[in-house]
Design an enzyme around this catalytic site. Sequence first.
Site, PDB file in Angstrom:
ATOM      1  N   HIS A 402      37.004  30.450  43.732  1.00 22.36           N
ATOM      2  CA  HIS A 402      35.884  30.916  42.917  1.00 22.36           C
ATOM      3  C   HIS A 402      36.461  31.909  41.913  1.00 22.36           C
ATOM      4  O   HIS A 402      36.982  32.963  42.297  1.00 22.36           O
ATOM      5  CB  HIS A 402      34.812  31.570  43.786  1.00 22.36           C
ATOM      6  CG  HIS A 402      34.144  30.608  44.717  1.00 22.36           C
ATOM      7  ND1 HIS A 402      33.679  30.970  45.961  1.00 22.36           N
ATOM      8  CD2 HIS A 402      33.866  29.288  44.575  1.00 22.36           C
ATOM      9  CE1 HIS A 402      33.145  29.922  46.550  1.00 22.36           C
ATOM     10  NE2 HIS A 402      33.244  28.886  45.735  1.00 22.36           N
ATOM     11  N   GLU A 405      35.965  35.757  42.029  1.00 27.66           N
ATOM     12  CA  GLU A 405      36.384  36.494  43.229  1.00 27.66           C
ATOM     13  C   GLU A 405      37.876  36.788  43.070  1.00 27.66           C
ATOM     14  O   GLU A 405      38.724  36.031  43.520  1.00 27.66           O
ATOM     15  CB  GLU A 405      36.052  35.685  44.479  1.00 27.66           C
ATOM     16  CG  GLU A 405      34.553  35.460  44.632  1.00 27.66           C
ATOM     17  CD  GLU A 405      34.179  34.451  45.708  1.00 27.66           C
ATOM     18  OE1 GLU A 405      35.075  34.062  46.493  1.00 27.66           O
ATOM     19  OE2 GLU A 405      33.005  34.052  45.766  1.00 27.66           O
ATOM     20  N   HIS A 540      38.827  34.693  49.511  1.00 30.27           N
ATOM     21  CA  HIS A 540      37.570  34.776  48.756  1.00 30.27           C
ATOM     22  C   HIS A 540      37.155  36.239  48.620  1.00 30.27           C
ATOM     23  O   HIS A 540      37.899  37.149  48.978  1.00 30.27           O
ATOM     24  CB  HIS A 540      36.476  33.978  49.469  1.00 30.27           C
ATOM     25  CG  HIS A 540      36.608  32.489  49.318  1.00 30.27           C
ATOM     26  ND1 HIS A 540      35.666  31.713  48.700  1.00 30.27           N
ATOM     27  CD2 HIS A 540      37.583  31.643  49.703  1.00 30.27           C
ATOM     28  CE1 HIS A 540      36.043  30.448  48.709  1.00 30.27           C
ATOM     29  NE2 HIS A 540      37.216  30.381  49.319  1.00 30.27           N
ATOM     30  N   GLU A 632      37.249  36.633  53.571  1.00 32.31           N
ATOM     31  CA  GLU A 632      36.402  37.329  52.603  1.00 32.31           C
ATOM     32  C   GLU A 632      36.922  38.760  52.526  1.00 32.31           C
ATOM     33  O   GLU A 632      36.813  39.525  53.483  1.00 32.31           O
ATOM     34  CB  GLU A 632      34.933  37.289  53.039  1.00 32.31           C
ATOM     35  CG  GLU A 632      34.362  35.886  53.159  1.00 32.31           C
ATOM     36  CD  GLU A 632      34.001  35.283  51.816  1.00 32.31           C
ATOM     37  OE1 GLU A 632      34.023  36.024  50.809  1.00 32.31           O
ATOM     38  OE2 GLU A 632      33.693  34.079  51.758  1.00 32.31           O
TER      39      GLU A 632
END
Length: 797
Positions: A402, A405, A540, A632
């Site tokens: 992404h 990110e 991410h 994350e």
Amino acid sequence: MAAFLHLSLLLFFMSCGSFVFISADGTTTVRPTVVSEAVFSATESLFSAGTTNASEVSTAEFTTGYRKSTATTTTTTTAHPTEGAARREVTRKKAGREEGPVEFARTRSIRSIKVSKKAKTVLKKPKKPAVTKKSKPPLKTHVSQSVLTETVPQCPPLGLESLKVKDNQLRASSYKRRGLGPHRGRLNIQSGIEDGDIYDGAWCAQVKDKKQWLEVDARHLTRFTGVILQGRSSIWSWDMVHTYKVQFSNDTLVWKPCMNGTTEAVFEGNQDTETPVLALFNTSTVARYIRINPQTWYQNGTEGDICLRAEVLGCKLPDPNNIYAWQTEPAASRDKLNFRHHNYTEMRKLMKSVNDACPDITRIYSIGTSYRGLKLYVMEISDNPGKHELGEPEFRYVAGMHGNEVLGRELLLNLMEYMCREYKRGDPRVIRLVKETRIHLLPSMNPDGYEMAFKKGSELAGWALGRYSYEGIDMNHNFADLNSVMWTAIELETDRSKLINHYFPIPEQYTSEDAFVASETRAVISWMQNIPFVLGANLHGGEVVVTYPYDMTRDWAPREHTPTADESFFRWLATAYASTNQVMSNPDRRPCHNKDFRRYNNIINGADWHNVPGSMNDFSYLHTNCFEVTVELSCDKFPHASELPIEWENNRESLLVYMEQVHRGIKGVVRDKDTQAGIADAIIKVEDIDHHIRSVADGDYWRLLNPGEYRLTVSAEGYLSSSRTCQVMYDHYPTICDFYLTKVPKHRLKDILAKGGKLPKDLQLRLRQLRIRKLRVTTKAINQRRAAAAAKRAKRV
């Protein structure tokens, strides 16, 4: 000492345009609103752009894409850039930064709305602005030229979005409920999916009037320079603030408004709920507290609440009374790395510099291009770059799937620098990793999306800008859905022995040229098929948690725990990263958005969080030998450059520890017993774990396993299978289990006769036994047929 007592303390106080000068003898002088560059000379070096310390603000950080102001009562003029600003702009372009966004305007223009006292709504800007004559100065509402041309060093965000500002630093005049309290008034915070969720997506006032406010306590004297505003994050409500005022205080008792000349400034807010809108103050103000005071807001009849999410821009000023500053300030990284955001051009330059510094252990290669033609560069780190070595596992980190990110991208660039430098310094841990592992780092899988977010900057890119590919594809849902293929086969096949559980083929419709598959996704799939990766992680942002497969629920439920056959080892992998991460391992940390992952020890099965069909993790597990998790990294998808050194410290140990897990379990080589040649595509089965792997071209294999005793069976086409028991210890070194397979006599006979050789005695004996066995089976079948025929004749008689 006398000289020290006569030093003057310069204190900016209360309003946007004035400051108080307090001398040693106690006299006080109020200065006018004109602020010259000399006032900030003492702190210029701390906050100016282009530095590399923790307060650095690069040109990638901000943009002038704020919503332009309008005036109603009078029209003002905007000053032209100063010569110094122009020179800095030329320097920026010469330095190769023309692809990046422009900074906050160095020349201050009016960014507030002048509202008439009687008017209830903001009027439109006149088409033809009034001309200001030199001989006849305008009324008092006009802002002086000196204010307009104030040059102020750029200030980073205080940290509402990154959670650097704690919940107890946020107060409000009122709030509707706990889920809409002041602690939720943070830029880009996301709400829960249920209406009235305790984790809602904004601060919302209980009372609907112009006296409501959201207050931020900076805890130190701070030079405030601007505010960024956003509407409420909700799938049920549409709430935002259209205009607002700002006040400052040092004690929360006396508040002074931000001024626009001689009138109170009114700033323009949001016209939608997601786009961040920047308002820069005409003149910076030094204070401890700042309040955002909404004036108008979206109203749909009687509906519509005062709701906002915000970030405040400000530079912390040195406190001369704090002689223990080193104890209270967060420590910057001890690693002197390139801590700033890198666009595509700068990323290539950094990778090239690492390759030049460590040519013996690094190699740069491309796996393909993005939709817009940007190459997907990979940095390989190994003691023998460009070659797969027998018994050496392949590891990969992928970041930037992404594009907005961005922390993973910068961490991988830092990791390249760090490993090169530490290898040259002789760090035994890094040397062991480089010599025993072939490491591949892909810092930007979606460079097109990153460039879009980069041009807006860290605070103005919003939550979604740059997330998708240039074609609008979410790459984390773009891999082939092999989960459905597997579960459909399980439902249709009654004989489980015929089911495959690994190396699922890609469906034909997915491989066609007309399939809606991103070019970046195809490049990564080809990369996976060409290199025998053993372990990987997909980096991410937007949360702080580690997720592991499966990411897709079996019955398309919104969320449901869906484990793989290797559930226990995936939990080990996720825990290895989470337990060594300084943020994840902090029990007192605040949840990012709408889920508290501390209850799960900061790891979770991906499908138990939310359903993600076509994820890279699931595809990697079902189509290749590679085990992969998603990390994350931070609540803030696009952290400010000043946060990067701290984020590196938070993740450095985790990045290294996770790479070391590639050496867990069992490894070995599957060879031909006669020729000693490696056997490719041999199937390695672990008893009681319904997921097999395969040997690679040279016959070597790696089976990731937790400590314990395992029964392994290896089989290959044309060979007799072989089994043995292997013990996995807690050491960071794998257990070596080699296998030597004997060919099936028929295949072995063909090989020998093809070479014109004589049959060895053991093969002659084996062939004789097979002939006798075949003769017995044939004789038995003939006798059974004869007996059946005789019984049939007897019955007929």
